[in-house]
Design an enzyme around this catalytic site. Structure first.
Site, PDB file in Angstrom:
ATOM      1  N   ASP A   1     -10.811   1.921  -3.472  1.00 11.10           N
ATOM      2  CA  ASP A   1     -11.430   1.437  -2.234  1.00 11.10           C
ATOM      3  C   ASP A   1     -12.942   1.402  -2.375  1.00 11.10           C
ATOM      4  O   ASP A   1     -13.631   0.826  -1.542  1.00 11.10           O
ATOM      5  CB  ASP A   1     -11.053   2.350  -1.059  1.00 11.10           C
TER       6      ASP A   1
ATOM      7  N   ASP B   1       0.832  -1.201   0.000  1.00  9.20           N
ATOM      8  CA  ASP B   1       0.000   0.000   0.000  1.00  9.20           C
ATOM      9  C   ASP B   1       0.871   1.256   0.000  1.00  9.20           C
ATOM     10  O   ASP B   1       2.079   1.192   0.289  1.00  9.20           O
ATOM     11  CB  ASP B   1      -0.893  -0.036   1.255  1.00  9.20           C
TER      12      ASP B   1
HETATM   13  C1  DGJ Z   1      -5.903   1.753   1.807  1.00  9.39           C
HETATM   14  C2  DGJ Z   1      -6.269   0.555   0.988  1.00  9.39           C
HETATM   15  O1  DGJ Z   1      -6.772   0.948  -0.253  1.00  9.39           O
HETATM   16  C3  DGJ Z   1      -7.259  -0.303   1.745  1.00  9.39           C
HETATM   17  O2  DGJ Z   1      -7.639  -1.400   0.969  1.00  9.39           O
HETATM   18  C4  DGJ Z   1      -6.654  -0.739   3.056  1.00  9.39           C
HETATM   19  O3  DGJ Z   1      -5.578  -1.600   2.813  1.00  9.39           O
HETATM   20  C5  DGJ Z   1      -6.209   0.468   3.853  1.00  9.39           C
HETATM   21  N1  DGJ Z   1      -5.360   1.332   3.077  1.00  9.39           N
HETATM   22  C6  DGJ Z   1      -5.460   0.045   5.086  1.00  9.39           C
HETATM   23  O4  DGJ Z   1      -4.956   1.099   5.783  1.00  9.39           O
END
Ligand code: DGJ
EC number: 3.2.1.22
Length: 731
Positions: A543, A475
């Site tokens: 997301d 991430d």
């Molecule tokens: C952002 C990501 O897009 C999510 O899927 C998740 O992993 C969160 N970060 C976790 O902090």
């Protein structure tokens, strides 16, 4: 008549040529199976682009193409330069701008030589060397032509042997030129949870710039991918389109300039913003690659070209397998412990996925990661949540019968972390300015080799201790504010060397773990580009996992990126029935982020069966050709079909995307990509338990010709908002 020397770059031969006679005009044709980019070198060794489009059947006719497609006077002879140098006679947007060691701000680039040779099966590499007649300063242009995919990958290297360093102010990857009547640019914009919104606009005289200055998460607002349609707005199955994308995970700039002759020039590369690069004598600077494909049968062909190319040549295991997974992010957020996780492993097994992915929140002790305000950088298991460590979880998952994967965000640091306390000089920030946070965090200085070692060590450490770990989600949640490195002697190199540093780390990791599945994630889709996708097997598009939203988001990514790399998870975000959300997620790499124990009996049964179905059809979705049949921007429905290469199998998805009275697939939808001579049976998949398909009693066999000419109505309406059909060629 002027003597014409024609040099066709032939597929299997190596041709090296010097400008033989001063009066000769040469043509360097960089060809794929259907397309060509043709460079003309005039008697003064000026290299210009005279053609970008369909390849001619008689290559000697490239010499007949009118001088740079001009419709008037080109005062400089440079409007269509293959790499426009600034500071001498140029009047338009340059591709390269430098200050020489002696302070001279001008550049001229003349043709010196070119060479073409095979670079792997179906790939041909052409290099064109250019030099300034006044300075020992050279640019080499590289063009990799992927024959069967009709994709060209272009980049350049810059070097000199002047007495002292030269400053590169601008150093594009590509500088292309196309004459047409009109130009329509489709570009994309977005933000968190709202990625990839398209805008199509006519380009008029002047410059339109797509760019980012975010440093990391570079395409959060604007990704480096676009379509340019010639003469008429882009259409799915007809018309001339160039699809382009820059393989760079940092600041970029793509400038489209309709020149005084109404021809389109475009320059793509690293953003010159705050990035003057000091190049020492004898050193070489390599730009990132710009990828493009030309199609005269619309954006559908352009997308399929890029998908095939990406699967075959770019994405690790692009023609291989992927794991279905259950992620705990939306199910637990930061609130979990070993017992909760062990229960989730069992749920994953019951559901039928291959792997459990533990997301954010498992690390940090002095500053536990119990929310997003602490802990990044301290990559040790939190002893309260995970007293027995990751190794225990890996074994527990394996005992439950599934593999285990883990979330990392190794480029980042929380102000509240031991890492920040120990190494404040590893953080990008300005000493005399307030710290600005993005998601309460800061970015590590990857231009520093020690930080590169640290980041490599984070991943390598986790992998070495847990060799059977099956997956990494990488991430990246913060942009770069206050871009300044405490250790980098060249402040204006930070943006560029950050990305180079990141790639060095990923290169080392890939060398050691060549087959490890890794997801590219950036707070949703803040980093989706073919620079990073050299190292990642898949990416997280957004997301936002609402099924309806996802149709649009996935639709727009599908212009450039193949389904095998597009991670789609079924979550509780959307209000649609689980069937709808599952069908949408199946158009890519299927995963789940739900509380399995909260599914009712039918939902669980449906999901278990869907996973089995997915296992059977996934290769058609991943490796087949994708055809966008009905656009949700124009119809009541969105409809896409994936057709296997032998055209004997297809999986067809249609969704209701409008909610007006009587909205639906009121007429047959014409299919594409089938074999007209084959006969197909049509069967509905993912039928919800207790329901019967309106179609599955129909034993009619349809010819491909019929399905592509008349079409077929999947009967999508308010009572059937999502329909998946499988087409199988009868023996
Ligand atoms: C952002 C990501 O897009 C999510 O899927 C998740 O992993 C969160 N970060 C976790 O902090």
């Amino acid at each position: 008549m002027r003597q014409i020397v024609f040099l066709l770059v032939s597929f299997l031969s190596v041709t090296v040529s010097m400008a033989q006679t001063p009066s000769a005009m040469q043509h360097i044709a960089i060809e794929t199976r259907r397309t060509a980019l043709v460079i003309r070198v005039d008697k003064d060794q000026n290299p210009t682009i005279v053609h970008l489009g369909q390849r001619l059947s008689r290559p000697e006719e490239y010499a007949r193409i009118p001088e740079n497609g001009k419709r008037g006077e080109d005062y400089t002879g440079l409007y269509n330069s293959v790499y426009t140098p600034a500071g001498s006679r140029n009047l338009l947007e340059p591709a390269i701008q430098v200050t020489h060691a002696d302070g001279n701000p001008s550049l001229d680039l003349r043709y010196v030589r070119h060479e073409s040779k095979p670079a792997g099966e179906g790939v041909e590499l052409t290099t064109v060397s250019l030099k300034d007649p006044q300075y020992p300063f050279e640019v080499t242009l590289y063009f990799k032509a992927y024959q069967n995919e009709d994709v060209i990958e272009q980049w350049s290297t810059i070097r000199h042997t002047e007495k002292k360093a030269v400053t590169l102010h601008k150093y594009a990857s590509a500088n292309l030129y196309i004459p047409a009547q009109n130009y329509y640019l489709t570009h994309f914009h977005g933000d968190w949870a709202s990625e990839m919104n398209p805008t199509e606009e006519p380009l008029t005289e002047g410059i339109k710039v797509l760019d980012t200055k975010l440093g990391t998460r570079a395409d959060l607002f604007q990704p480096p991918s676009f379509l340019v349609a010639l003469n008429q707005p882009a259409q799915e199955n007809q018309g001339e389109v160039v699809a382009g994308t820059l393989a760079w995970s940092g600041n970029y700039q793509i400038a489209f300039e309709v020149d005084p002759l109404h021809n389109l020039r475009f320059m793509a590369g690293i953003n010159p913003y705050a990035s003057a690069y000091t190049l020492a004598p004898g050193k070489e600077f390599t730009t990132p690659a710009f990828l493009f494909t030309y199609s005269n049968t619309g954006k559908g062909t352009a997308s399929r070209n890029l998908h095939r190319w990406a699967r075959k040549f770019r994405i690790p295991q692009g023609e291989g397998n992927r794991l279905t997974l259950l992620n705990n992010w939306e199910a637990t957020y930061f609130d979990f412990n070993e017992e909760k996780l062990s229960a989730l492993f069992k749920d994953g097994k019951k559901l039928g996925v291959d792997l459990f992915l533990l997301d954010d929140g498992w690390f940090g002790n002095k500053y536990p990661r119990n929310n997003d305000r602490a802990g990044l950088g301290d990559w040790q298991e939190n002893v309260k949540k995970l007293p027995h460590g990751l190794g225990y979880l890996v074994k527990e998952a394996e005992t439950a019968g599934i593999r285990f994967g883990i979330w990392l965000e190794p480029e980042m640091v929380s102000p509240k972390s031991e890492l920040y306390e120990k190494h404040p000089d590893w953080v990008l920030k300005l000493p005399n300015r307030q710290e600005y946070y993005f998601r309460n965090q800061l970015v590590l200085d990857l231009s520093n080799p020690k930080v590169q070692d640290f980041v490599y060590g984070v991943v390598d450490g986790v992998m070495s201790k847990n060799p059977t770990l099956g997956y990494i989600k990488w991430d990246c949640n913060a942009v770069i504010y206050n871009a300044f490195s405490a250790t980098n002697p060249n402040p204006s190199h930070v943006y560029v060397e950050y990305v180079q540093g990141l790639y060095k780390v990923l290169e080392r990791l890939r060398a050691k773990y060549p087959t490890l599945p890794m997801m590219l994630c950036s707070g949703g889709g803040g980093r989706v580009d073919y620079g990073a996708l050299r190292y990642f097997t898949e990416f997280w598009p957004s997301d936002n996992t609402d099924g309806m939203e996802r149709i649009f988001i996935q639709w727009n990514y599908s212009y450039f990126f193949p389904s095998i790399a597009t991670c789609n998870h079924v979550t509780d975000w959307g209000k649609q029935p689980i069937k709808f959300r599952t069908d949408v997620a199946m158009m890519g790499k299927l995963g789940y982020d739900i509380v399995v124990s909260k599914l009712d009996e039918k939902e669980l049964q449906f999901s278990q069966e869907a996973l089995k179905t997915y296992d059977r059809i996934k290769n058609v979705v991943w490796q087949g050709d994708m055809f966008r049949l009905a656009s949700p921007y124009e119809w009541d429905v969105a409809s896409l079909i994936y057709v296997s290469e032998p055209r004997d199998r297809a999986v067809w998805f249609t969704y209701l995307t409008k909610s007006r009275y009587k909205a639906g697939s009121v007429a047959p939808i014409r299919l594409q990509g089938l074999d007209p001579a084959k006969n197909y049976t049509v069967r509905e998949l993912n039928v919800y338990p207790g329901l019967t398909s309106r179609l599955n009693n129909d034993t009619t066999v349809y010819s491909g010709n019929y399905l592509m000419t008349v079409g077929f109505n999947p009967n999508v309406d308010a009572s059937r908002t999502s329909v998946v059909l499988e087409l199988t060629a009868a023996n």
